[in-house]
Design a protein around this motif. Structure first.
Motif, PDB file in Angstrom:
ATOM      1  N   MET A 197     -40.233  10.107 -57.882  1.00 18.31           N
ATOM      2  CA  MET A 197     -39.685  10.883 -57.091  1.00 18.31           C
ATOM      3  C   MET A 197     -38.360   9.985 -56.396  1.00 18.31           C
ATOM      4  O   MET A 197     -38.982   9.144 -56.153  1.00 18.31           O
ATOM      5  CB  MET A 197     -40.392  11.814 -56.139  1.00 18.31           C
ATOM      6  CG  MET A 197     -41.151  12.720 -56.992  1.00 18.31           C
ATOM      7  SD  MET A 197     -42.250  13.829 -55.662  1.00 18.31           S
ATOM      8  CE  MET A 197     -40.978  14.840 -55.007  1.00 18.31           C
ATOM      9  N   SER A 198     -37.467  10.611 -55.985  1.00 22.05           N
ATOM     10  CA  SER A 198     -36.525   9.847 -55.024  1.00 22.05           C
ATOM     11  C   SER A 198     -36.999   9.939 -53.673  1.00 22.05           C
ATOM     12  O   SER A 198     -38.066  10.517 -53.155  1.00 22.05           O
ATOM     13  CB  SER A 198     -35.028  10.318 -55.148  1.00 22.05           C
ATOM     14  OG  SER A 198     -35.140  11.818 -54.401  1.00 22.05           O
ATOM     15  N   THR A 199     -36.503   8.882 -52.994  1.00 25.49           N
ATOM     16  CA  THR A 199     -37.076   8.623 -51.584  1.00 25.49           C
ATOM     17  C   THR A 199     -36.889  10.021 -50.779  1.00 25.49           C
ATOM     18  O   THR A 199     -37.697  10.350 -50.129  1.00 25.49           O
ATOM     19  CB  THR A 199     -36.135   7.641 -50.850  1.00 25.49           C
ATOM     20  OG1 THR A 199     -36.155   6.370 -51.757  1.00 25.49           O
ATOM     21  CG2 THR A 199     -36.535   7.350 -49.388  1.00 25.49           C
ATOM     22  N   ALA A 200     -35.709  10.710 -50.895  1.00 26.12           N
ATOM     23  CA  ALA A 200     -35.577  11.763 -50.186  1.00 26.12           C
ATOM     24  C   ALA A 200     -36.336  12.921 -50.394  1.00 26.12           C
ATOM     25  O   ALA A 200     -37.069  13.537 -49.749  1.00 26.12           O
ATOM     26  CB  ALA A 200     -33.992  12.323 -50.221  1.00 26.12           C
ATOM     27  N   ALA A 201     -36.606  13.082 -51.646  1.00 28.67           N
ATOM     28  CA  ALA A 201     -37.450  14.227 -52.312  1.00 28.67           C
ATOM     29  C   ALA A 201     -39.006  13.897 -52.074  1.00 28.67           C
ATOM     30  O   ALA A 201     -39.583  14.960 -51.654  1.00 28.67           O
ATOM     31  CB  ALA A 201     -37.404  14.194 -54.104  1.00 28.67           C
ATOM     32  N   ALA A 202     -39.249  12.480 -51.931  1.00 23.46           N
ATOM     33  CA  ALA A 202     -40.836  12.290 -51.580  1.00 23.46           C
ATOM     34  C   ALA A 202     -40.957  12.525 -50.206  1.00 23.46           C
ATOM     35  O   ALA A 202     -42.083  13.174 -49.521  1.00 23.46           O
ATOM     36  CB  ALA A 202     -40.943  10.844 -51.869  1.00 23.46           C
ATOM     37  N   ALA A 203     -40.130  12.245 -49.234  1.00 25.82           N
ATOM     38  CA  ALA A 203     -40.017  12.249 -47.802  1.00 25.82           C
ATOM     39  C   ALA A 203     -40.150  13.915 -47.534  1.00 25.82           C
ATOM     40  O   ALA A 203     -41.040  14.294 -46.752  1.00 25.82           O
ATOM     41  CB  ALA A 203     -38.833  11.683 -47.013  1.00 25.82           C
ATOM     42  N   LYS A 204     -39.255  14.596 -48.176  1.00 21.32           N
ATOM     43  CA  LYS A 204     -39.323  16.065 -48.030  1.00 21.32           C
ATOM     44  C   LYS A 204     -40.689  16.633 -48.205  1.00 21.32           C
ATOM     45  O   LYS A 204     -41.215  17.724 -47.612  1.00 21.32           O
ATOM     46  CB  LYS A 204     -38.309  16.733 -48.848  1.00 21.32           C
ATOM     47  CG  LYS A 204     -36.817  16.467 -47.925  1.00 21.32           C
ATOM     48  CD  LYS A 204     -35.677  17.409 -48.537  1.00 21.32           C
ATOM     49  CE  LYS A 204     -35.284  16.707 -49.920  1.00 21.32           C
ATOM     50  NZ  LYS A 204     -34.186  17.671 -50.231  1.00 21.32           N
ATOM     51  N   SER A 205     -41.018  16.251 -49.471  1.00 23.30           N
ATOM     52  CA  SER A 205     -42.572  16.777 -50.016  1.00 23.30           C
ATOM     53  C   SER A 205     -43.559  16.363 -49.055  1.00 23.30           C
ATOM     54  O   SER A 205     -44.462  17.351 -48.675  1.00 23.30           O
ATOM     55  CB  SER A 205     -42.748  16.104 -51.455  1.00 23.30           C
ATOM     56  OG  SER A 205     -41.781  16.411 -52.690  1.00 23.30           O
ATOM     57  N   VAL A 206     -43.686  15.241 -48.600  1.00 21.85           N
ATOM     58  CA  VAL A 206     -44.598  14.919 -47.593  1.00 21.85           C
ATOM     59  C   VAL A 206     -44.682  15.603 -46.212  1.00 21.85           C
ATOM     60  O   VAL A 206     -45.368  15.950 -45.883  1.00 21.85           O
ATOM     61  CB  VAL A 206     -44.508  13.410 -47.358  1.00 21.85           C
ATOM     62  CG1 VAL A 206     -45.573  13.007 -46.273  1.00 21.85           C
ATOM     63  CG2 VAL A 206     -44.790  12.646 -48.476  1.00 21.85           C
ATOM     64  N   VAL A 207     -43.532  15.522 -45.787  1.00 22.46           N
ATOM     65  CA  VAL A 207     -43.323  16.479 -44.367  1.00 22.46           C
ATOM     66  C   VAL A 207     -43.453  18.024 -44.278  1.00 22.46           C
ATOM     67  O   VAL A 207     -44.244  18.451 -43.629  1.00 22.46           O
ATOM     68  CB  VAL A 207     -41.800  15.902 -43.621  1.00 22.46           C
ATOM     69  CG1 VAL A 207     -41.769  14.500 -43.322  1.00 22.46           C
ATOM     70  CG2 VAL A 207     -40.714  16.576 -44.555  1.00 22.46           C
ATOM     71  N   THR A 208     -42.961  18.339 -45.578  1.00 20.48           N
ATOM     72  CA  THR A 208     -43.551  19.776 -45.831  1.00 20.48           C
ATOM     73  C   THR A 208     -44.747  20.017 -45.982  1.00 20.48           C
ATOM     74  O   THR A 208     -45.766  21.044 -45.302  1.00 20.48           O
ATOM     75  CB  THR A 208     -42.755  20.501 -47.009  1.00 20.48           C
ATOM     76  OG1 THR A 208     -41.391  20.190 -46.967  1.00 20.48           O
ATOM     77  CG2 THR A 208     -42.976  21.898 -47.162  1.00 20.48           C
TER      78      THR A 208
END
Length: 527
Positions: free
Chosen positions: A47-58
């Motif tokens: 996953m991209s950095t932004a997508a991974a970060a959004k997945s983790v925080v969600t």
């Protein structure tokens, strides 16, 4: 009474000790998966950095939001043992499923990864707030079936002893999960890195079920022996959501304090002879309390967004730095630096009353220290400073990388100040939040106060994901569709994101100082 007899009376029972161990194991398992999850999503799943970060925080947001719902239902309708039993099985199922997914990853569609992760989130939602209340039940003090012969002083010692060890347990579990599991995952593989927390959590749950005959049964007074119908539960939730009038209900005068955290068994329902109307009568009281606390709750959401940074962008930032020691002999997993937050908390909490408060009293020439709201405010200021330092370090990293065309990299230890400062801010703001929400609810809603405090971080997770999405679009440029969160280290600008968060948190702090005057009662002040 001899000193030996007195010491024996204030000792914790075997069920209490088991609950303390379970709390530490749960934190170990959760941190063992979550602290390094962004590395797994970017480096293994692709996953991209932004997508991974959004997945983790969600995912984290859902984990923190669910305790509010589960605590309302547990205090009102379900008993704590049944809630723990069901949620613990769901928790273990999610962790085992995650391990199996990692084992079969080449054959598994990427979206299916989130099935085990959200099974864990739903399990944690019932497990986390209920376990602490269940442990307090096992103390057997303050109830009709309390241990005979205990004085008020001895009861206070038992409660203080339990919650001191509770805090030690969750900090120790978090520290072990952050440090050891990230190293195992980065050096020995993700299957083993997920299997160890899963196995330890499964053993903890098995021990919980094996000790069932030892537990003290605590049926809430006035509660029926069977759970109320789903329609009754829906009525309560509908009434809560439909509440309009904002009225802050103050704490009763029983002298409860956060250090004792006395969790009551009394349900949210009233105790009328006719139980049919109980849910409708109780719901407005819940709605008034929650809506009365909503302004402070909302203004703390930006702090909750900052709270998510260590396990997302701070970890990614560390991956772009030199994290070797001894000329490459030892590689430090970037997620391991999250342990410095826990260490900061463990070291600072004992110093708070013994060093910090006396210093504040010496400066202010007072004797009351600082109020609960002032404590929260200090933590918010420290989080602003932490984000400013994070922005400066990231700007420095970018300049060093650009000057050497990527050949030179800053040492990862330059990230320690921002980690440590966030740990210090936790001691002020997070502990202050727990005390504020706890003291602002009536005795029948103590478990709900835990869920309400946790929900700040839940909604903060959703807000963080939304901010990343909006900024990703707003900062996109031709050839750089991800903007500040580009996967190319030469184009990414996490420093700008950190400056943005620092500005938002500063604005929140200014609004917070204005709101504080509306919560000037004795409980909000902490005096």
């Amino acid at each position: 009474m001899s000193e030996k007899e007195s010491s024996a009376k204030v000792a914790l029972s075997r069920p209490c000790v088991l609950v303390l161990v379970m709390a530490g194991v749960e934190r170990f398992a959760n941190k063992g998966v979550g602290s390094n999850l962004v590395t797994y999503l970017t480096g293994v799943v692709g996953m991209s950095t932004a997508a991974a970060a959004k997945s983790v925080v969600t995912w984290t947001g859902v984990s923190f939001m669910l305790p509010l719902l589960s605590s309302i239902l547990t205090d009102s309708y379900w008993d704590r043992y049944s809630t723990l039993a069901a949620s613990s099985l769901l928790y273990v199922l999610g962790m085992v499923s995650l391990t199996v997914w990692a084992l079969l990853r080449p054959r598994m569609p990427r979206p299916t990864l989130f099935i085990p992760l959200y099974l864990m989130a739903f399990g944690q939602g019932g497990y986390q707030p209920t376990l602490q209340a269940f442990g307090a039940d096992q103390l057997g003090i303050g109830d009709d079936d309390a241990e005979p012969g205990l004085t008020a002083e001895e009861k206070g010692k038992v409660k203080s002893l339990f919650f001191q060890w509770w805090y030690f347990g969750i900090c120790s579990g978090s520290l072990l999960g952050n440090s050891t599991m990230s190293y195992v995952q980065d050096n020995f593989g993700w299957v083993l890195g997920f299997a160890i927390p899963s196995g330890v959590m499964a053993l903890s749950v098995a021990a919980f079920f094996c000790c069932t005959p030892l537990y003290r049964e605590t049926q809430p007074k006035g509660a029926s022996s069977k759970p109320s119908s789903p329609s009754g539960i829906c009525k309560v939730l509908k009434s809560i959501l439909a509440g309009r009038k904002i009225s802050l209900q103050s704490q009763d005068d029983n002298g409860d304090t956060m250090s004792e955290l006395e969790l009551q068994e009394k349900p949210l329902k009233a105790e009328p002879a006719d139980a049919k109307g109980a849910p409708d009568e109780a719901a407005p009281s819940v709605a008034k309390v929650i809506l009365g606390l909503l302004p402070i709750w909302a203004i703390l959401l930006i702090f909750a967004v900052i709270f998510q940074q260590p396990m997302t962008f701070f970890t990614k930032q560390g991956m772009l730095m030199d994290h070797t020691v001894g000329r490459g002999a030892f590689v430090i997993p970037p997620a391991m630096l999250q342990s410095s937050i826990t260490v900061s908390i463990i070291l600072l909490v004992p110093m708070y009353d013994r060093v910090i408060i006396p210093l504040i009293n010496a400066v202010t020439r007072g004797s009351d220290g600082i109020t609960v709201l002032q404590r929260i405010g200090v933590g918010m200021v420290l989080s602003v400073v932490a984000m400013v330092i994070a922005a400066l370090v990231e700007s420095w990293r970018l300049r060093v990388s650009a000057a050497s065309e990527g050949a030179a990299r800053l040492k990862i230890f330059w990230l320690l100040p921002q980690y440590v400062l966030l740990g210090v801010s936790d001691v002020f703001t997070v502990v202050g939040m727990q005390e504020f929400f706890y003291t602002q609810v009536p005795a029948s809603m103590k478990t709900i106060s835990i869920g309400l405090y946790l929900s700040v971080f839940g909604v903060g997770g959703f807000l963080g994901a939304l901010l990343i999405t909006v900024l990703e679009v707003a900062t996109a440029r031709p050839g750089n569709s991800k903007g500040w969160f580009s996967d190319d280290p030469r184009e990414a600008h996490l420093d700008n994101y950190y400056w943005f968060l620092a500005l938002l948190c500063f604005i929140s702090f200014v609004i917070f100082t204005h709101l504080c005057k509306f919560y000037s009662g004795k409980n909000a002040s902490g005096k």
